[in-house]
Design a protein around this motif. Structure first.
Motif, PDB file in Angstrom:
ATOM      1  N   HIS A 198       0.949  -2.122   4.208  1.00 21.40           N
ATOM      2  CA  HIS A 198       1.362  -2.233   2.810  1.00 21.40           C
ATOM      3  C   HIS A 198       0.745  -3.456   2.118  1.00 21.40           C
ATOM      4  O   HIS A 198       0.736  -3.529   0.903  1.00 21.40           O
ATOM      5  CB  HIS A 198       2.891  -2.297   2.726  1.00 21.40           C
ATOM      6  CG  HIS A 198       3.428  -2.235   1.339  1.00 21.40           C
ATOM      7  ND1 HIS A 198       3.281  -1.126   0.531  1.00 21.40           N
ATOM      8  CD2 HIS A 198       4.083  -3.140   0.599  1.00 21.40           C
ATOM      9  CE1 HIS A 198       3.834  -1.354  -0.638  1.00 21.40           C
ATOM     10  NE2 HIS A 198       4.325  -2.567  -0.630  1.00 21.40           N
ATOM     11  N   VAL A 199       0.274  -4.412   2.894  1.00 21.24           N
ATOM     12  CA  VAL A 199      -0.348  -5.605   2.307  1.00 21.24           C
ATOM     13  C   VAL A 199      -1.818  -5.670   2.688  1.00 21.24           C
ATOM     14  O   VAL A 199      -2.254  -5.008   3.636  1.00 21.24           O
ATOM     15  CB  VAL A 199       0.363  -6.914   2.724  1.00 21.24           C
ATOM     16  CG1 VAL A 199       1.804  -6.917   2.250  1.00 21.24           C
ATOM     17  CG2 VAL A 199       0.290  -7.110   4.223  1.00 21.24           C
ATOM     18  N   LYS A 206       0.677 -12.272  -6.433  1.00 22.45           N
ATOM     19  CA  LYS A 206       0.821 -11.074  -7.280  1.00 22.45           C
ATOM     20  C   LYS A 206       0.003 -11.193  -8.565  1.00 22.45           C
ATOM     21  O   LYS A 206       0.096 -10.344  -9.436  1.00 22.45           O
ATOM     22  CB  LYS A 206       2.287 -10.841  -7.628  1.00 22.45           C
ATOM     23  CG  LYS A 206       3.193 -10.596  -6.439  1.00 22.45           C
ATOM     24  CD  LYS A 206       2.960  -9.227  -5.830  1.00 22.45           C
ATOM     25  CE  LYS A 206       3.863  -9.004  -4.636  1.00 22.45           C
ATOM     26  NZ  LYS A 206       4.948  -8.092  -4.863  1.00 22.45           N
ATOM     27  N   THR A 211      -2.856  -8.142  -8.401  1.00 25.59           N
ATOM     28  CA  THR A 211      -2.350  -8.516  -7.087  1.00 25.59           C
ATOM     29  C   THR A 211      -3.486  -8.774  -6.110  1.00 25.59           C
ATOM     30  O   THR A 211      -4.492  -8.076  -6.132  1.00 25.59           O
ATOM     31  CB  THR A 211      -1.410  -7.439  -6.517  1.00 25.59           C
ATOM     32  OG1 THR A 211      -0.952  -7.857  -5.224  1.00 25.59           O
ATOM     33  CG2 THR A 211      -2.104  -6.095  -6.396  1.00 25.59           C
ATOM     34  N   SER A 267      -2.434  -9.263  -2.809  1.00 22.93           N
ATOM     35  CA  SER A 267      -1.763  -9.121  -1.522  1.00 22.93           C
ATOM     36  C   SER A 267      -1.380  -7.699  -1.163  1.00 22.93           C
ATOM     37  O   SER A 267      -1.276  -7.374   0.006  1.00 22.93           O
ATOM     38  CB  SER A 267      -0.496  -9.987  -1.499  1.00 22.93           C
ATOM     39  OG  SER A 267       0.392  -9.587  -2.519  1.00 22.93           O
ATOM     40  N   GLU A 268      -1.167  -6.819  -2.136  1.00 20.99           N
ATOM     41  CA  GLU A 268      -0.646  -5.492  -1.830  1.00 20.99           C
ATOM     42  C   GLU A 268      -1.750  -4.454  -1.704  1.00 20.99           C
ATOM     43  O   GLU A 268      -2.772  -4.535  -2.362  1.00 20.99           O
ATOM     44  CB  GLU A 268       0.314  -5.034  -2.930  1.00 20.99           C
ATOM     45  CG  GLU A 268       1.566  -5.869  -2.990  1.00 20.99           C
ATOM     46  CD  GLU A 268       2.465  -5.444  -4.113  1.00 20.99           C
ATOM     47  OE1 GLU A 268       3.120  -4.400  -3.979  1.00 20.99           O
ATOM     48  OE2 GLU A 268       2.515  -6.146  -5.112  1.00 20.99           O
ATOM     49  N   GLY A 322       1.041  -0.965  -5.315  1.00 17.66           N
ATOM     50  CA  GLY A 322       2.366  -1.394  -5.759  1.00 17.66           C
ATOM     51  C   GLY A 322       3.072  -0.271  -6.487  1.00 17.66           C
ATOM     52  O   GLY A 322       2.472   0.427  -7.302  1.00 17.66           O
TER      53      GLY A 322
END
Length: 199
Positions: A20-21, A101, A173, A175-176, A179
């Protein structure tokens, strides 16, 4: 995650690992390498598209298989695209407001637009995850009085209200892999600008 993978594989379970990241996909992380090696050929990496597979394999010699689960499986009814916009034009972000984010990138974009003569406002929603993020928002609100709004965390109907009040959803973002807020914005017809992450 490493502990769960170790226990599950020791007990003979087939492990499905949902990515997910993107932080350990962008850059090598010894912990993910350990997890991937522990999964071996019995593990399944759940990703969102072929690009994520290629990005993951740049850093890890995975023996596991990959399963693609597109984010579009979310059961949302997509609305009609907007055919009009507010004046001034309103950009916004709904998230846990942090550097990861894209808070700094969003504020830099807002400032660049203002300095370029664009009539835009900035609407933020969500909790600030660090003191630095809170300070950055306060400084921006002070520097651009009346043009920046931060409503804090929003849920339920307040989310719908947030999306109805903006003209473009900016989600830079870092990191993701994807989302849920992207789908929530598109579901009500708000255009989205984001980085190429996962999907």
């Amino acid at each position: 995650t490493a502990l769960m993978v170790a226990v599950a594989s020791r007990l003979g379970y087939r492990v499905y690992l949902h990515h997910h990241v993107y932080s350990y996909i962008d850059k090598y992380d010894w912990r993910m390498n350990w997890i991937d090696r522990r999964l071996g050929g019995q593990g399944v990496h759940v990703v969102h598209d072929k690009k994520m597979i290629a990005d993951f394999r740049r850093h890890y010699r995975s023996q596991g298989s990959f399963a693609i689960l597109p984010p579009s499986v979310l059961p949302l009814n997509f609305g009609r695209p907007r055919d009009s916009f507010h004046r001034p034009f309103r950009i916004g972000l709904l998230s846990n407001l942090s550097k990861e984010k894209g808070l700094e990138d969003l504020i830099d974009t807002f400032i660049a637009l203002r300095k370029g003569g664009r009539d835009v406002t900035l609407t933020l929603a969500g909790p600030t995850s660090t003191r630095a993020a809170k300070r950055l928002i306060e400084q921006t609100m002070t520097g651009y009085p009346g043009l920046v709004e931060h409503s804090g965390p929003v849920y339920g109907d307040a989310k719908s209200l947030f999306f109805s009040q903006i003209d473009a959803f900016i989600f830079p973002t870092r990191s993701e892999s994807w989302g849920i807020v992207l789908h929530e914005a598109m579901a009500v017809g708000v255009p989205v600008i984001t980085f190429d992450r996962g999907c």
